[in-house]
Structure formats: C-alpha cells, structure tokens
Design an enzyme around this catalytic site. Structure first.
Site, PDB file in Angstrom:
ATOM      1  N   ASP A  13       0.797  -1.228   0.000  1.00  0.00           N
ATOM      2  CA  ASP A  13       0.000   0.000   0.000  1.00  0.00           C
ATOM      3  C   ASP A  13       0.832   1.282   0.000  1.00  0.00           C
ATOM      4  O   ASP A  13       0.401   2.312   0.523  1.00  0.00           O
ATOM      5  CB  ASP A  13      -0.977   0.020   1.204  1.00  0.00           C
ATOM      6  CG  ASP A  13      -1.886  -1.190   1.200  1.00  0.00           C
ATOM      7  OD1 ASP A  13      -2.189  -1.682   0.102  1.00  0.00           O
ATOM      8  OD2 ASP A  13      -2.282  -1.631   2.297  1.00  0.00           O
ATOM      9  N   LYS A  16       1.817   2.159  -5.096  1.00  0.00           N
ATOM     10  CA  LYS A  16       2.375   1.606  -6.346  1.00  0.00           C
ATOM     11  C   LYS A  16       1.480   1.903  -7.552  1.00  0.00           C
ATOM     12  O   LYS A  16       1.945   2.300  -8.612  1.00  0.00           O
ATOM     13  CB  LYS A  16       2.575   0.078  -6.211  1.00  0.00           C
ATOM     14  CG  LYS A  16       3.565  -0.300  -5.120  1.00  0.00           C
ATOM     15  CD  LYS A  16       3.627  -1.787  -4.907  1.00  0.00           C
ATOM     16  CE  LYS A  16       2.387  -2.406  -4.315  1.00  0.00           C
ATOM     17  NZ  LYS A  16       2.076  -2.036  -2.936  1.00  0.00           N
ATOM     18  N   LYS A  18      -0.701   4.273  -8.114  1.00  0.00           N
ATOM     19  CA  LYS A  18      -0.639   5.671  -8.546  1.00  0.00           C
ATOM     20  C   LYS A  18       0.640   5.954  -9.328  1.00  0.00           C
ATOM     21  O   LYS A  18       0.613   6.600 -10.378  1.00  0.00           O
ATOM     22  CB  LYS A  18      -0.711   6.598  -7.319  1.00  0.00           C
ATOM     23  CG  LYS A  18      -0.660   8.054  -7.726  1.00  0.00           C
ATOM     24  CD  LYS A  18       0.232   8.904  -6.881  1.00  0.00           C
ATOM     25  CE  LYS A  18       0.793  10.027  -7.719  1.00  0.00           C
ATOM     26  NZ  LYS A  18       0.659  11.335  -7.123  1.00  0.00           N
ATOM     27  N   GLY A  40      -4.508  -4.314  -3.862  1.00  0.00           N
ATOM     28  CA  GLY A  40      -5.520  -3.294  -4.166  1.00  0.00           C
ATOM     29  C   GLY A  40      -4.755  -2.037  -4.528  1.00  0.00           C
ATOM     30  O   GLY A  40      -4.144  -1.413  -3.668  1.00  0.00           O
ATOM     31  N   HIS A  41      -4.724  -1.697  -5.807  1.00  0.00           N
ATOM     32  CA  HIS A  41      -3.935  -0.553  -6.277  1.00  0.00           C
ATOM     33  C   HIS A  41      -4.879   0.560  -6.701  1.00  0.00           C
ATOM     34  O   HIS A  41      -5.684   0.389  -7.623  1.00  0.00           O
ATOM     35  CB  HIS A  41      -3.032  -0.986  -7.439  1.00  0.00           C
ATOM     36  CG  HIS A  41      -1.983  -1.986  -7.030  1.00  0.00           C
ATOM     37  ND1 HIS A  41      -1.055  -2.510  -7.886  1.00  0.00           N
ATOM     38  CD2 HIS A  41      -1.709  -2.535  -5.814  1.00  0.00           C
ATOM     39  CE1 HIS A  41      -0.260  -3.341  -7.227  1.00  0.00           C
ATOM     40  NE2 HIS A  41      -0.650  -3.387  -5.968  1.00  0.00           N
ATOM     41  N   GLN A 224       2.089  -6.021  -3.212  1.00  0.00           N
ATOM     42  CA  GLN A 224       2.545  -6.150  -1.830  1.00  0.00           C
ATOM     43  C   GLN A 224       3.823  -5.318  -1.620  1.00  0.00           C
ATOM     44  O   GLN A 224       3.984  -4.318  -2.290  1.00  0.00           O
ATOM     45  CB  GLN A 224       2.764  -7.616  -1.435  1.00  0.00           C
ATOM     46  CG  GLN A 224       1.490  -8.435  -1.306  1.00  0.00           C
ATOM     47  CD  GLN A 224       0.877  -8.865  -2.626  1.00  0.00           C
ATOM     48  OE1 GLN A 224       1.523  -9.515  -3.426  1.00  0.00           O
ATOM     49  NE2 GLN A 224      -0.375  -8.523  -2.854  1.00  0.00           N
TER      50      GLN A 224
HETATM   51  P1  GDP Z   1      -0.794   0.335  -3.555  1.00  0.00           P
HETATM   52  O1  GDP Z   1      -1.385  -0.949  -3.110  1.00  0.00           O
HETATM   53  O2  GDP Z   1       0.680   0.407  -3.289  1.00  0.00           O
HETATM   54  O3  GDP Z   1      -1.118   0.683  -4.972  1.00  0.00           O
HETATM   55  O4  GDP Z   1      -1.436   1.474  -2.630  1.00  0.00           O
HETATM   56  P2  GDP Z   1      -3.004   1.592  -2.215  1.00  0.00           P
HETATM   57  O5  GDP Z   1      -3.777   2.041  -3.379  1.00  0.00           O
HETATM   58  O6  GDP Z   1      -3.459   0.359  -1.523  1.00  0.00           O
HETATM   59  O7  GDP Z   1      -2.915   2.685  -1.086  1.00  0.00           O
HETATM   60  C1  GDP Z   1      -2.358   3.936  -1.318  1.00  0.00           C
HETATM   61  C2  GDP Z   1      -3.417   4.998  -0.990  1.00  0.00           C
HETATM   62  O8  GDP Z   1      -2.806   6.258  -0.907  1.00  0.00           O
HETATM   63  C3  GDP Z   1      -4.475   5.131  -2.057  1.00  0.00           C
HETATM   64  O9  GDP Z   1      -5.683   5.523  -1.456  1.00  0.00           O
HETATM   65  C4  GDP Z   1      -3.942   6.247  -2.946  1.00  0.00           C
HETATM   66  O10 GDP Z   1      -4.975   6.949  -3.634  1.00  0.00           O
HETATM   67  C5  GDP Z   1      -3.296   7.128  -1.927  1.00  0.00           C
HETATM   68  N1  GDP Z   1      -2.104   7.872  -2.366  1.00  0.00           N
HETATM   69  C6  GDP Z   1      -1.110   7.488  -3.199  1.00  0.00           C
HETATM   70  N2  GDP Z   1      -0.146   8.440  -3.244  1.00  0.00           N
HETATM   71  C7  GDP Z   1      -0.555   9.440  -2.434  1.00  0.00           C
HETATM   72  C8  GDP Z   1       0.022  10.690  -2.036  1.00  0.00           C
HETATM   73  O11 GDP Z   1       1.122  11.075  -2.412  1.00  0.00           O
HETATM   74  N3  GDP Z   1      -0.701  11.446  -1.151  1.00  0.00           N
HETATM   75  C9  GDP Z   1      -1.915  11.050  -0.673  1.00  0.00           C
HETATM   76  N4  GDP Z   1      -2.543  11.846   0.186  1.00  0.00           N
HETATM   77  N5  GDP Z   1      -2.478   9.879  -1.027  1.00  0.00           N
HETATM   78  C10 GDP Z   1      -1.795   9.083  -1.880  1.00  0.00           C
HETATM   79  P1  IMO Z   2      -0.870  -4.197  -2.289  1.00  0.00           P
HETATM   80  O1  IMO Z   2      -0.396  -4.742  -3.623  1.00  0.00           O
HETATM   81  C1  IMO Z   2      -1.045  -4.597   2.036  1.00  0.00           C
HETATM   82  C2  IMO Z   2      -0.930  -8.664   3.666  1.00  0.00           C
HETATM   83  C3  IMO Z   2      -2.179  -9.116   4.375  1.00  0.00           C
HETATM   84  C4  IMO Z   2      -1.586 -10.107   5.365  1.00  0.00           C
HETATM   85  C5  IMO Z   2      -0.458 -10.737   4.566  1.00  0.00           C
HETATM   86  C6  IMO Z   2      -0.822 -12.056   3.891  1.00  0.00           C
HETATM   87  O2  IMO Z   2      -2.177  -3.509  -2.357  1.00  0.00           O
HETATM   88  O3  IMO Z   2       0.210  -3.405  -1.638  1.00  0.00           O
HETATM   89  P2  IMO Z   2      -2.344 -12.790   1.843  1.00  0.00           P
HETATM   90  O4  IMO Z   2      -3.735 -12.411   1.470  1.00  0.00           O
HETATM   91  O5  IMO Z   2      -1.327 -12.450   0.819  1.00  0.00           O
HETATM   92  O6  IMO Z   2      -2.239 -14.210   2.304  1.00  0.00           O
HETATM   93  O7  IMO Z   2      -2.020 -11.908   3.158  1.00  0.00           O
HETATM   94  O8  IMO Z   2      -0.090  -9.804   3.578  1.00  0.00           O
HETATM   95  N1  IMO Z   2      -1.146  -8.169   2.286  1.00  0.00           N
HETATM   96  C7  IMO Z   2      -1.133  -6.881   1.946  1.00  0.00           C
HETATM   97  N2  IMO Z   2      -1.029  -5.766   2.701  1.00  0.00           N
HETATM   98  N3  IMO Z   2      -1.124  -4.494   0.700  1.00  0.00           N
HETATM   99  C8  IMO Z   2      -1.196  -5.586  -0.076  1.00  0.00           C
HETATM  100  O9  IMO Z   2      -1.155  -5.534  -1.430  1.00  0.00           O
HETATM  101  C9  IMO Z   2      -1.253  -6.864   0.542  1.00  0.00           C
HETATM  102  N4  IMO Z   2      -1.370  -8.131   0.092  1.00  0.00           N
HETATM  103  C10 IMO Z   2      -1.282  -8.923   1.163  1.00  0.00           C
HETATM  104  O10 IMO Z   2      -2.833  -8.046   5.001  1.00  0.00           O
HETATM  105  O11 IMO Z   2      -1.006  -9.394   6.438  1.00  0.00           O
HETATM  106 MG    MG Z   3      -2.889  -1.642  -1.835  1.00  0.00          MG
END
Ligand code: GDP
Ligand code: IMO
Ligand code: MG
Length: 423
Positions: A13, A16, A18, A40-41, A224
């Site tokens: 999270d 990535k 973005k 979840g991206h 991840q």
């Molecule tokens: P990912 O799994 O690495 O793609 O990240 P996620 O989408 O799960 O979580 C990142 C969250 O931060 C999302 O809600 C994005 O919209 C938000 N986000 C990404 N970059 C920024 C930033 O620079 N500032 C803020 N405020 N939010 C951001």
């Molecule tokens: P993105 O790509 C954050 C975490 C779960 C749990 C552990 C194992 O959005 O960054 P799994 O379902 O793989 O067996 O879970 O890894 N986890 C993540 N945490 N972002 C993710 O993906 C994750 N994918 C798995 O919360 O702790």
């Molecule tokens: Mg994510």
C-alpha cells in the site's frame, strides 16, 4: 531495452498503483509479475477513482499493453468483476490486456482453505486478505495447481473436481468452517471463467522477451511490499510470493540481465495491515492522526491500517534485497500537519544499537528515533522540487543521505499529476 521495476518497500500500500499509472505513459507494456487479488492498487484521475486487483495499472493509458504474468494468481470471479467495472466506466482495454497461460487459478476451495487455516491459527493468524493466495501458491509449488491455460483442455473439469475434492478432504484437518455456499460460488466461478475465454492468452515469456528484443519499454508492477516477501519479509507474517526484483524474473520469464531501473516506493511514514511485527507502530493519537489524514484503510479489505513512523533499518534492508536504484516517496502531504516528524534510524536489541534487522523481529526490538521539524503548511501548490518548504526538503535530503539511494520522485497527493521529480 531493459525492464524497469516498481516495488513496494514496506508492507504494501505504498502507492504503487498511482506511481505506475503516472509513469506508464513512458512505457509500451505494464506487467504484473506476482501476487493476485490480495493487491488493491488505487488510481485517481479526472475526478475518478479506480481500485485494481489483478489488472495492471497501465490499463488507463491508451495504446499501452498490459500483461498479467505467469507469477500472478488469478481468481476468475474477481477478474471478471474487475473487467465489468472497467467496461461500465467506458474504458476500452480488452485488446490491450494479455494473460500468461501459465498464471495459476485460485479456486473457491483455495479461499475456503485460506479461511480455515487462518481460523485455526486463532490469535496468531497472519491477517490474510482471505483471497486464497497462500493455498494457491502451495498447490503451484506442490505441483498440483491448475493454470489458466488449462481451461481450454477437455479434462479441465475433471482436474478441477479432483483438486477440489482433495481440498475438501484437507479442510477436515481444520476446525469446521461454513461451506454452505460452495456450490453457488463454484457456479459463479465457472460462469466467470467462461466469459474470460474471450480474452487474449499468450505464452507470456515468449511475448515479453520478443517485446524486449523489439525495443519495447516494459514496466514491471510489483504487488505487496518487500517486508511481505515470502523469503525476506517478516516471516511467517508475509504473503506467499516473491515481491522483490527476483520475482520479476520468475513471474515474467525474463533473465536478471534484463532488469533496468528498480524504483522502490516508500510512504513518508509507515503502515501495515494484518498481523505481524511493526517496530515503529504508534498505538497513540499520533498513529490515529496518520490513519485519519492518510485515509489508511485497506483498498482490498477496508481494514484500518496500522500506522507508524518511517523505519530505516527495514527500508535499508528492502533496498538491499531488492537492488533498488531510485526511491519514490509517497504521501509526504500527510505530514503537512505534524510539528515533529520522527524516523527510526536504528533498533536496540540484545542491549546494543543495531542497523540490521534481527532474524526474529517479533517484539524483540526497540526503535531509536531521530527527529525532524515539520513544515506545518500545505504542499498542495508544490509542482517542482524547489517549491517544497525548507523543512520538507531537509526531511527528504536527510532520508536520502541515511539510505544512500537517490530520491527521484515525490508524490504529494493521490491524483495522477501530483508527482514531483527531483534532479
Ligand atoms: P498500492 O497498493 O501500493 O497501490 O497502494 P493503495 O492504493 O493500496 O494505497 C495507497 C493509498 O494512498 C491510495 O488511497 C492512494 O490513492 C493514496 N495515495 C497514493 N499516493 C498518495 C500521495 O502522495 N498522497 C496522498 N494523500 N495519497 C496518496
Ligand atoms: P498491495 O499490492 C497490504 C498482507 C495481508 C496479510 C499478509 C498475507 O495492495 O500493496 P495474503 O492475502 O497475501 O495471504 O495476506 O499480507 N497483504 C497486503 N497488505 N497491501 C497488499 O497488497 C497486501 N497483500 C497482502 O494483510 O497481512
Ligand atoms: Mg494496496
């Protein structure tokens, strides 16, 4: 042409999706190489928000090809839902989406096994997203799995049922879980698979190597993060795939010599969702403030993310095992309202100060912090590096010096255009 890579350096999270969406305009192909719908991206542009789980984050860029590599595990039900969502939003992408035939399938019984395994662990549970990731990779390495290329073979249903029955037997070793809706879930799964048959399936390894030979620019999109890597993460509180650069080679079928720039992403602070060690976690109002301002709730499960300060021993470790050549800092804007910003530079354990993370990170280390003054102003107007307030620049430079890798990108908001290039 080399393959550039985007990796998360923390526990996922990092933003990535973005960053991939932003950078994708400079590439011809975006490829996912591991993980599955546990990811979840989130992407935000033109006032719209999308969360992608299986489909690469280059899908919104016209003319760009998106490859789901062999290292990815696919749940047809979730992929179908994702495709329908994009269709409804008017995105034209199906002629630009390719799926490696060697990608493994997540079956409904894999998700049951995931749930049963977690329930049996009680308080020691991993906090899995319950998408069936672990059991699917177990079947892959155990040489039992079904691959998406198998769906066209005449004995697919028989093989499905043999494996499904094995799973049902395995479920008996766990405390009972509710499987009443299995038949319904299987129906939706098979229906989804049927509709996915119209997609383009390729021998991904031939496809990507030919593309590289033809001079195409490829961006590999990690899911991840480094600290969730099955080998180098905080085992056993990890996912079941190789989230690092090595995973790109395995998950796409390319040689290590084809890897170019490896861009590691870190938030300006740190989060984790699920169980497991998190040395810099803040169980106080500061952690609560980070969660509130950063909207730190899971993009896949909606769970509140645990929040804390930047952890440099963990970050340096991720940089080392990932071979990171550049750093992107995201969510720096979330620190706009903090008087003081802290960074853990070392850990204390065995009554000594260390830069290395120990073999067993579970409740054994005490972080040692360095403190930096906050900037107490909005970064909303910042479009170029020079426009950052003095304190924000000092924070960025301090991080760069401490980690020893150049910071080249700084994200100041969730929207596509909110990205500042440094140097
Ligand atoms: P990912 O799994 O690495 O793609 O990240 P996620 O989408 O799960 O979580 C990142 C969250 O931060 C999302 O809600 C994005 O919209 C938000 N986000 C990404 N970059 C920024 C930033 O620079 N500032 C803020 N405020 N939010 C951001
Ligand atoms: P993105 O790509 C954050 C975490 C779960 C749990 C552990 C194992 O959005 O960054 P799994 O379902 O793989 O067996 O879970 O890894 N986890 C993540 N945490 N972002 C993710 O993906 C994750 N994918 C798995 O919360 O702790
Ligand atoms: Mg994510």
């Amino acid at each position: 042409m080399a393959v550039d890579v985007i990796l998360g350096l923390q526990w996922g999270d990092e933003g990535k999706g973005k960053i991939v969406d932003h950078l994708a305009k400079k590439y011809d192909i975006v490829a996912r190489f591991q993980g599955g719908p546990n990811a979840g991206h989130t992407l935000k542009f033109d006032g719209k928000k999308f969360v992608l789980h299986t489909i690469p984050s280059g899908v919104f860029r016209p003319n760009l090809l998106n490859l789901i590599g062999n290292g990815v595990v696919i749940d047809p039900t979730i992929l179908k839902r994702e495709i329908d969502g994009l269709d409804q939003a008017g995105v034209i992408f199906k002629d630009r989406l390719l799926i490696s035939k060697k990608a493994h399938l997540i079956m409904p019984t894999h998700t049951l096994l995931d749930a049963a395994s977690e329930a049996a662990k009680g308080k020691a549970k991993i906090g899995s997203t319950l998408k069936g990731i672990g059991p699917t990779y177990m079947d892959k390495t155990g040489r039992n799995g079904l691959r998406i290329g198998d769906i066209f073979s005449s004995n697919f249903k028989a093989r499905y049922h043999a494996l499904r029955n094995k799973h049902l037997n395995l479920l008996r070793v766990y405390p009972p879980i509710d499987i009443a809706d299995l038949a319904e879930r299987e129906k939706v799964w098979f229906d989804s698979l049927e509709s996915l048959k119209s997609l383009q399936f390729v021998n991904g390894e031939y496809y990507i190597n030919q593309a590289i030979k033809d001079g195409k620019k490829v961006l590999a999109e990690g899911a991840q993060g480094a600290m969730l890597d099955v080998d180098f993460g905080t085992y056993p509180f990890v996912t079941s795939s190789s989230t690092l650069t090595a995973g790109v080679c395995i998950g796409l079928g390319i040689a290590p010599s084809k890897i170019g720039e490896v861009i590691g992403i870190t938030k300006a602070y740190c989060t984790r969702v699920g169980g497991g060690p998190f040395p810099t976690e803040l169980n106080d109002e500061v952690g609560e403030k980070l969660r509130r301002l950063g909207a730190e709730f899971g993009a896949t499960t909606g769970r509140p993310r645990r929040c804390g300060w930047m952890d440099l021993p963990a970050l340096k470790y991720a940089i080392m095992v990932g071979g990171i050549t550049q750093i992107c800092i995201t969510k720096i804007d979330i620190l706009d309202e903090f008087e003081e910003i802290r960074v853990a530079t070392h850990y204390e354990y065995d009554e000594e100060k260390h830069e290395e993370i120990p073999y067993d990170l579970v409740n054994t280390v005490e972080p040692i912090y360095k403190s930096y003054p906050g900037w107490n102003t909005s970064l909303d107007h910042v479009k170029e590096y020079d426009q950052f307030p003095k304190e924000a620049k000092e924070y960025i430079i301090a991080l760069e010096e401490l980690i020893g890798v150049p910071v080249t990108l700084i994200s100041t908001g969730p929207e596509r255009e909110k990205l500042v290039y440094k140097n």
